[in-house]
Motif scaffolding. Structure first.
Motif, short mmCIF file in Angstrom:
data_model
loop_
_atom_site.label_atom_id
_atom_site.label_comp_id
_atom_site.label_asym_id
_atom_site.label_seq_id
_atom_site.Cartn_x
_atom_site.Cartn_y
_atom_site.Cartn_z
N THR A 30 0.75 -1.12 0.09
CA THR A 30 0.11 -0.08 -0.16
C THR A 30 0.92 1.27 -0.17
O THR A 30 0.56 2.29 0.73
CB THR A 30 -1.01 -0.05 1.25
OG1 THR A 30 -1.70 -1.63 1.56
CG2 THR A 30 -2.18 0.96 0.86
N VAL A 31 1.95 1.40 -0.84
CA VAL A 31 2.73 2.35 -0.95
C VAL A 31 2.07 3.34 -1.93
O VAL A 31 2.15 2.93 -3.29
CB VAL A 31 4.19 1.98 -1.48
CG1 VAL A 31 5.14 3.21 -1.76
CG2 VAL A 31 4.96 1.11 -0.53
N LEU A 32 1.73 4.66 -1.27
CA LEU A 32 0.91 5.35 -2.32
C LEU A 32 1.87 6.66 -2.52
O LEU A 32 1.69 7.18 -3.76
CB LEU A 32 -0.33 5.85 -1.53
CG LEU A 32 -1.16 4.87 -1.15
CD1 LEU A 32 -2.62 5.51 -0.40
CD2 LEU A 32 -1.90 3.96 -2.33
N THR B 31 2.50 -1.65 -4.77
CA THR B 31 1.63 -0.51 -4.90
C THR B 31 0.20 -0.81 -5.48
O THR B 31 0.16 -1.70 -6.04
CB THR B 31 2.10 0.66 -5.74
OG1 THR B 31 1.90 0.12 -7.03
CG2 THR B 31 3.51 0.92 -5.39
N GLY C 10 4.66 6.75 -5.33
CA GLY C 10 5.46 5.89 -4.64
C GLY C 10 6.23 5.09 -5.45
O GLY C 10 7.31 4.48 -4.93
N ALA D 44 4.14 -3.36 -8.95
CA ALA D 44 3.24 -2.00 -9.24
C ALA D 44 1.62 -2.74 -9.49
O ALA D 44 1.77 -3.33 -10.40
CB ALA D 44 3.65 -1.22 -10.22
#
Length: 210
Positions: free
Chosen positions: A69-71, A89, A95, A108
């Motif tokens: 959950t890298v935003l 992501t 991110g 991704a």
């Protein structure tokens, strides 16, 4: 790390998202003990950066440890500082570039062919098809593999045993599994049941072969 090679070798990414930081850490360590080599700690879980930092301390410097959950760019930087070695992501936000600049390979999130092409231009390591179960499952994966036969796809979202088997058979490089594997362990639930589920999924990917 060589994320595409790791995905092809292990074929399973465990997704840990918990309401209890101590339980989430315990879940990560138990999954590692059960031989699950690729584990992602979602930033949407409680005190996730501390979980990553403590997991890194317990696992040592060499084992891969993902952040999910890298935003934003700040998400990527904070997780890298905590000890994450790869980033996951849900889409193609800022991110992605920040993680790449930090030397973290990126899994991704994409859904459409247009997003696949855009992700490839960002030099990501692999592509997470999310949410796969709601998008048609293995049939949708197979359709994407038509124009993109060499892309390492990792279906995520609603991946239970049946969906995992079907996606691996259809050509997925690996699958990402959250609640069907983790259950309530990251919220304080049974560790014994977690071990049982981990063994089921380990057996499933081993049966699928390379």
């Amino acid at each position: 790390m060589d994320l595409p090679a790791a995905l092809a070798a292990h074929r399973l990414v465990a997704v840990v998202r918990g309401k209890d930081a101590d339980a989430a850490l315990r879940t990560v360590l138990v999954l590692a003990e059960e031989g699950i080599e690729l584990i992602e700690v979602s930033l949407s879980g409680a005190d996730a950066l501390t979980v990553i930092e403590r997991a890194r301390s317990s696992l040592g410097p060499d084992l891969p440890l993902g952040v999910g959950t890298v935003l934003t760019a700040d998400d990527a930087r904070a997780a890298h500082s905590a000890g994450a070695t790869f980033a996951v992501t849900p889409g193609l936000g800022e991110g992605v570039a920040a993680a790449r600049e930090l030397g973290m390979p990126v899994l991704a999130g994409v859904m459409t062919p247009t997003e696949v092409i855009a992700a490839q231009a960002l030099d990501v390591a692999a592509l997470k098809i999310f949410p796969i179960a709601q998008a048609g499952g293995a049939a949708y994966l197979k359709a994407l593999l038509g124009p993109f036969p060499d892309v390492p796809f990792v279906p995520v979202g609603g991946v239970d045993e049946a969906v995992a088997r079907a996606c691996l058979a259809a050509g997925a490089t690996a699958v990402g599994v959250g609640s069907p594997l983790v259950g309530d362990a990251a919220d304080g639930g049974s560790i014994s049941a977690l071990r049982d589920r981990a063994r089921v999924f380990r057996g499933l990917v081993q049966e699928a072969g390379p």
